[in-house]
Design a protein around this motif. Structure first.
Motif, PDB file in Angstrom:
ATOM      1  N   ALA A  85     120.421 -28.428  31.403  1.00 33.01           N
ATOM      2  CA  ALA A  85     119.291 -27.527  31.666  1.00 33.01           C
ATOM      3  C   ALA A  85     119.731 -26.070  31.577  1.00 33.01           C
ATOM      4  N   GLN A  86     120.955 -25.760  32.046  1.00 29.32           N
ATOM      5  CA  GLN A  86     121.463 -24.393  31.961  1.00 29.32           C
ATOM      6  C   GLN A  86     121.637 -23.966  30.505  1.00 29.32           C
ATOM      7  N   ARG A  87     122.158 -24.874  29.664  1.00 28.92           N
ATOM      8  CA  ARG A  87     122.325 -24.558  28.235  1.00 28.92           C
ATOM      9  C   ARG A  87     120.964 -24.352  27.573  1.00 28.92           C
ATOM     10  N   LEU A  88     119.974 -25.168  27.935  1.00 29.07           N
ATOM     11  CA  LEU A  88     118.648 -25.030  27.353  1.00 29.07           C
ATOM     12  C   LEU A  88     118.006 -23.706  27.744  1.00 29.07           C
ATOM     13  N   ASN A  95     116.752 -16.882  22.275  1.00 26.76           N
ATOM     14  CA  ASN A  95     115.692 -16.877  21.251  1.00 26.76           C
ATOM     15  C   ASN A  95     114.640 -15.798  21.559  1.00 26.76           C
ATOM     16  N   LYS A  96     114.384 -15.538  22.827  1.00 27.11           N
ATOM     17  CA  LYS A  96     113.408 -14.512  23.202  1.00 27.11           C
ATOM     18  C   LYS A  96     113.950 -13.126  22.855  1.00 27.11           C
TER      19      LYS A  96
END
Length: 98
Positions: A85-88, A95-96
């Motif tokens: 979840a941290q990597r995601l 990306n933002k």
């Protein structure tokens, strides 16, 4: 988890029966004074329905749960130390910005 597919009649048999029923209905609506050609109806023996059992592995269940979780769930898991979840979240943040 088991998923069963059940069918009472094959699709071709259903279509054939509908056609025969339409012919009979059309014949019934004709006046009695006209000579009617004999209507033949074919009957097909019903075949036993097939059923299939599908088993989904625990790994597939976990992958599905990860793929369908919301961003709120991902953030909560990242705060609890979930490395995936941290990597995601880091990837989404990059990306933002980029």
């Amino acid at each position: 988890m088991t998923i069963r597919a059940v069918s009472s009649q094959p699709a071709a048999s259903t279509a054939a029966n509908t056609g025969a029923q339409n012919q009979q209905a059309a014949a019934a609506t004709q006046p009695a004074s006209k000579t009617q050609a004999p209507t033949t109806t074919t009957t097909q023996a019903s075949t036993p329905s097939a059923s299939y059992a599908v088993t989904i592995s625990n790994a597939a269940r976990a992958a599905f749960a990860e793929a369908t979780e919301t961003s709120v769930q991902t953030a909560q898991e990242a705060n609890r130390g979930d490395r995936q979840a941290q990597r995601l979240l880091a990837k989404e943040q990059a990306n933002k910005l980029g």
